[in-house]
Scaffold this active site. Sequence first.
Site, PDB file in Angstrom:
ATOM      1  N   PHE A 151       1.088  -1.335  -0.133  1.00 55.97           N
ATOM      2  CA  PHE A 151       0.960   0.092   0.175  1.00 55.97           C
ATOM      3  C   PHE A 151       0.801   1.579   0.005  1.00 55.97           C
ATOM      4  CE2 PHE A 151       1.021   0.116   4.603  1.00 55.97           C
ATOM      5  CZ  PHE A 151       0.507   1.448   4.225  1.00 55.97           C
ATOM      6  N   CYS A 283       9.556   1.507   3.619  1.00 54.26           N
ATOM      7  CA  CYS A 283      10.274   0.461   4.691  1.00 54.26           C
ATOM      8  C   CYS A 283      12.367   1.028   4.874  1.00 54.26           C
ATOM      9  CB  CYS A 283      10.748  -0.899   3.166  1.00 54.26           C
ATOM     10  SG  CYS A 283      10.898   0.043   1.505  1.00 54.26           S
ATOM     11  N   GLU A 321       8.602  -5.408  12.260  1.00 57.33           N
ATOM     12  CA  GLU A 321       8.600  -3.967  12.179  1.00 57.33           C
ATOM     13  C   GLU A 321       6.980  -3.765  12.715  1.00 57.33           C
ATOM     14  OE1 GLU A 321       6.943  -4.408   8.362  1.00 57.33           O
ATOM     15  OE2 GLU A 321       8.641  -2.552   7.885  1.00 57.33           O
TER      16      GLU A 321
END
Length: 436
Positions: A151, A283, A321
């Site tokens: 996304f 990321c 994460e």
Amino acid sequence: KRGRVRGRLRHLPMKPNDPPTVKLFIDGKFVDSKTDKWIDIHNPATNEVIGRVPQSTKAEMDAAVAACKRAFPAWADTSILSRQQVLLRYQQLIKDNLVRNLTGVFLLEVVEHACSVTSLMLGETMPSITKDMDLYSYRLPLGVCAGIAPFNFPAMIPLWMFPMAMVCGNTFLMKPSERVPGATMLLAKLLQDSGAPDGTLNIIHGQHEAVNFICDHPDIKAISFVGSNQAGEYIFERGSRNGKRVQANMGAKNHGVVMPDANKENTLNQLVGAAFGAAGQRCMALSTAILVGEAKKWLPELVERTKKLRVNPNMTCYKEEIFGPVLVVLEAETLDEAIKIVNDNPYGNGTAIFTTNGATARKYSHMVDVGQVGVNVPIPVPLPMFSFTGSRSSFRGDTNFYGKQGIQFYTQLKTITSQWKEEDASLSSPAVVMPT
Ligand code: NAD
């Protein structure tokens, strides 16, 4: 559960006042899905439902792959200069139409890079390996390739995939994130306007069923995936088991190591921007800082509230994460201790060191087991003439996204050994059969 497929599935028939629906893109046409399963698309700021995306039916997904397969031979046979021209028009149309509305030019850097395909796809030659005999290799497309996107960066990440694959002569089946499918639809329209023939790019929508379809379909030769580890490990395993090439860019836990000799003002600014910018939903966000030696004293200035935070490397917020605006702060006495902390973490996407000492920077760059290293650069995403080289738990596969590696991923080598003898020279030429 951090299950990641968050869209709510609806089986209801659509009503006139329902929010707009997203179309499929099959064989050059934007078509309505015949499905009775729809996923809500939410505005993340208000949670308002702003659209619905179909869960494509099996027949629609089959039609999309069939269109890719039909279009492949002619597209692969199109001259490389013609494919380059399509990409040159495409990067201009993206600049003219999207860059003003979306974030910045960096989203199309891979498209610009794909325009240099005429150099990137060069093969190798070795003339005169023996008398009258030459050896050379071609890079050829694979066939139908597929992409599954996350996304965040709804335009940039699909653009890491289909332009590179298509400029090499492949046709492409794209499944955008069901949470943000609109950007990919815009990109498809612009690609069509750039002259890409019908069927060369097809778009399906959905969640698990669409993903399983891509992993299992025998006509799909390669899968590019970007997203979480949960989905990426699954797709890598299932796609590889079915004999496909798979490249999977996955989650991260990126560490910034702050040495006491670093430029304090600059480093603290960089850390805050890299940890909290884009709400931490990158990321390559720097989600962990390691303050080394005297730099530990900088913590109050970094974030006042984190002063009281006590983080154990065994805590879930450190091991997994978070993908949000959270900076975990750890302490180390020495550079070696900091390197050990980073190398003991399973992820290897990105890291940064802040220092004014070249030897320290060099030692860190060489010893740290992370695929992308910044020296006084907090988010070291390589430009696309290089590749995106996350490593360890942040990547599965052996050939990375974009750059030379991206071309390798979307092509296969054919090596040709050829002998052309002059008519009167046949008796003096060596034998070319395998010796027995
Ligand atoms: P996600 O894994 O939830 O979704 C990615 C894609 O996989 C979507 O198309 C989705 O439909 C599909 N999917 C999701 N769960 C699945 C499952 N269980 N089985 C099969 N398919 C599934 O990821 P996201 O939340 O959209 O994106 C955020 C994640 O992506 C973060 O972990 C981030 O680090 C990672 N990411 C990595 C990079 C990189 O280059 N390393 C870049 C951007 C984002």
